[in-house]
Design an enzyme around this catalytic site. Sequence first.
Site, PDB file in Angstrom:
ATOM      1  N   THR A   1       6.857 -48.407  11.614  1.00 38.38           N
ATOM      2  CA  THR A   1       7.980 -47.465  11.462  1.00 38.38           C
ATOM      3  C   THR A   1       8.465 -47.511  10.021  1.00 38.38           C
ATOM      4  O   THR A   1       8.815 -48.574   9.517  1.00 38.38           O
ATOM      5  CB  THR A   1       9.109 -47.838  12.444  1.00 38.38           C
TER       6      THR A   1
ATOM      7  N   LYS B   1       5.022 -44.147  11.666  1.00 40.72           N
ATOM      8  CA  LYS B   1       6.042 -43.421  12.448  1.00 40.72           C
ATOM      9  C   LYS B   1       7.254 -43.161  11.545  1.00 40.72           C
ATOM     10  O   LYS B   1       7.842 -44.106  11.008  1.00 40.72           O
ATOM     11  CB  LYS B   1       6.459 -44.283  13.650  1.00 40.72           C
TER      12      LYS B   1
ATOM     13  N   TYR C   1       8.166 -53.376  12.096  1.00 43.14           N
ATOM     14  CA  TYR C   1       8.842 -53.064  10.846  1.00 43.14           C
ATOM     15  C   TYR C   1       8.243 -53.943   9.747  1.00 43.14           C
ATOM     16  O   TYR C   1       7.637 -54.978  10.025  1.00 43.14           O
ATOM     17  CB  TYR C   1      10.343 -53.341  10.976  1.00 43.14           C
TER      18      TYR C   1
ATOM     19  N   SER D   1       8.427 -52.584  21.080  1.00 44.89           N
ATOM     20  CA  SER D   1       9.007 -52.565  19.748  1.00 44.89           C
ATOM     21  C   SER D   1       9.064 -54.001  19.235  1.00 44.89           C
ATOM     22  O   SER D   1       9.073 -54.952  20.021  1.00 44.89           O
ATOM     23  CB  SER D   1      10.416 -51.978  19.887  1.00 44.89           C
TER      24      SER D   1
ATOM     25  N   HIS E   1      13.540 -40.661  14.049  1.00 48.36           N
ATOM     26  CA  HIS E   1      14.083 -41.783  14.822  1.00 48.36           C
ATOM     27  C   HIS E   1      15.171 -41.299  15.794  1.00 48.36           C
ATOM     28  O   HIS E   1      16.180 -41.961  16.006  1.00 48.36           O
ATOM     29  CB  HIS E   1      14.664 -42.821  13.855  1.00 48.36           C
TER      30      HIS E   1
HETATM   31  C1  LIG Z   1      18.007 -46.785  22.076  1.00 45.01           C
HETATM   32  C2  LIG Z   1      16.873 -46.493  21.129  1.00 45.01           C
HETATM   33  C3  LIG Z   1      16.187 -47.542  20.526  1.00 45.01           C
HETATM   34  C4  LIG Z   1      15.121 -47.278  19.656  1.00 45.01           C
HETATM   35  N1  LIG Z   1      14.421 -48.327  19.116  1.00 45.01           N
HETATM   36  C5  LIG Z   1      13.366 -48.076  18.291  1.00 45.01           C
HETATM   37  C6  LIG Z   1      12.609 -49.147  17.745  1.00 45.01           C
HETATM   38  O1  LIG Z   1      12.859 -50.316  18.002  1.00 45.01           O
HETATM   39  N2  LIG Z   1      11.581 -48.827  16.910  1.00 45.01           N
HETATM   40  C7  LIG Z   1      11.266 -47.530  16.601  1.00 45.01           C
HETATM   41  O2  LIG Z   1      10.339 -47.286  15.833  1.00 45.01           O
HETATM   42  N3  LIG Z   1      11.955 -46.503  17.135  1.00 45.01           N
HETATM   43  C8  LIG Z   1      12.981 -46.742  17.967  1.00 45.01           C
HETATM   44  N4  LIG Z   1      13.690 -45.699  18.502  1.00 45.01           N
HETATM   45  C9  LIG Z   1      13.266 -44.309  18.192  1.00 45.01           C
HETATM   46  C10 LIG Z   1      12.265 -43.807  19.254  1.00 45.01           C
HETATM   47  O3  LIG Z   1      11.054 -44.501  19.188  1.00 45.01           O
HETATM   48  C11 LIG Z   1      11.988 -42.297  19.067  1.00 45.01           C
HETATM   49  O4  LIG Z   1      11.555 -42.073  17.742  1.00 45.01           O
HETATM   50  C12 LIG Z   1      13.214 -41.440  19.350  1.00 45.01           C
HETATM   51  O5  LIG Z   1      13.973 -41.976  20.415  1.00 45.01           O
HETATM   52  C13 LIG Z   1      12.799 -40.016  19.712  1.00 45.01           C
HETATM   53  O6  LIG Z   1      13.916 -39.221  19.927  1.00 45.01           O
HETATM   54  P1  LIG Z   1      14.502 -38.850  21.379  1.00 45.01           P
HETATM   55  O7  LIG Z   1      15.258 -40.067  21.845  1.00 45.01           O
HETATM   56  O8  LIG Z   1      15.393 -37.696  21.097  1.00 45.01           O
HETATM   57  O9  LIG Z   1      13.331 -38.526  22.271  1.00 45.01           O
HETATM   58  C14 LIG Z   1      14.763 -45.937  19.365  1.00 45.01           C
HETATM   59  C15 LIG Z   1      15.463 -44.891  19.985  1.00 45.01           C
HETATM   60  C16 LIG Z   1      16.496 -45.148  20.862  1.00 45.01           C
HETATM   61  C17 LIG Z   1      17.212 -43.996  21.517  1.00 45.01           C
END
Ligand SMILES: Cc1cc2nc3c(=O)[nH]c(=O)nc-3n(C[C@H](O)[C@H](O)[C@H](O)COP(=O)(O)O)c2cc1C
Length: 388
Positions: free
Chosen positions: A158, A254, A132, A109, A278
Amino acid sequence: MRLNDCHNFHDFRNLAKRRLPSPIFNYIDGAADDEVTYRRNTKCFEACDLLPSVLTGVNEIDMSVTVMGQKLDMPVYCSPTALQRLFHHQGERAVAKAAEKYGTMFGVSSLGTVSLEEIASNYQMPQVYQFYFHKDRGLNRAMMERANEAGVPIMMLTVDSITGGNRERDLRTGFSIPFRLTFAGMMQFAIKPMWGLNYVFHEKFTLPQLEEHVNMASGASSISDYFTKMLDPSMNWDDVAEMVKLWDGQFCLKGIMTVEDAKRAVDIGCTGIVISNHGGRQLDGSRSSFDQLAEIVDAVGDKIDVLMDGGIQRGTHVLKALSLGAKAVGLGRSYLFPLAAAGAPGVDRSLDLMRGEIERAMILMGCCSIDQLTPQNLRLHSQAPTVN
Ligand SMILES: Cc1cc2nc3c(=O)[nH]c(=O)nc-3n(C[C@H](O)[C@H](O)[C@H](O)COP(=O)(O)O)c2cc1C
């Protein structure tokens, strides 16, 4: 409870909860507002049933898929997530190691804690770079150049986070980077000294994708400032079209949730979209990705690779999404809790269990390969024939 006692998502979550100071656990586990979307993301898989075919002569199982030109040995990938070395000192290195072993996709990320260059040079796997869109267009271009030089094949922009989500659990504990803990939050760190020792005695916490641009170490800036001050909520389709042209390769958005936006992604030359909310962390009340999947695949599935994420906890969830036409499915908390629970062996075990669940479910469905999964394999409860 030990790692070998973890057999599913809930076991890993429980172990992570024991190990982590609660502000960090709640950062991973939490979501926006009332967390309705977060709960719905998993619950929605119960609204439809799998219909197995029997006596199909199942032999070898091939669960490989090709996504944006990359062959994955399994149809799930580790979605990019922020701050991983806070959850376990091995962070992204543990996740990359497991992704490489199981032949699947991963990537850092923008808020990752290991550099994209290190991951690209040390691990052989299809790699994405999640970023981003910043107000500073020069910074956007510099980030793309950096990813290009490192040989990252897929850019993943994203688009659902042009401002931060309202994560009330974090407000209660004072979780932020740098830490601005409440007294109660501080006490939670005091009762988990092992986490503190690991944090202090391992490599200093940094955000290598951003360190030249944001000074978080001095406390002058924070992640929430990053979202509110540096990201550009006025980003529009023309801006992204320019980036897609500049990148001139696999480019994925995304956070797409509607047919109209999926069509626009096709029009500007994207090669993939991830239907995503997300993990419920941004717009609460947003629909679940699985509920939106069928109509988006119907509209653009033959023109662009449609992926989805959100709420995946089981191999059968993956099969349901693939049956509706997803090319692959992203995991978030399903690998983050194992990472927090046990580092590299935890992520390895979680992907191994997921692989096993997908394989068993494919055998029971009478399928040898992913292309044999179709909407005919699913029945929504509302479509069930009524019995007189
Ligand atoms: C702790 C955490 C940090 C995340 N950080 C990012 C990020 O930096 N960039 C991003 O596009 N999505 C981020 N996400 C979203 C994930 O990429 C993903 O879309 C999401 O976790 C999917 O849902 P799930 O946790 O229910 O599998 C994050 C999710 C979590 C739980």
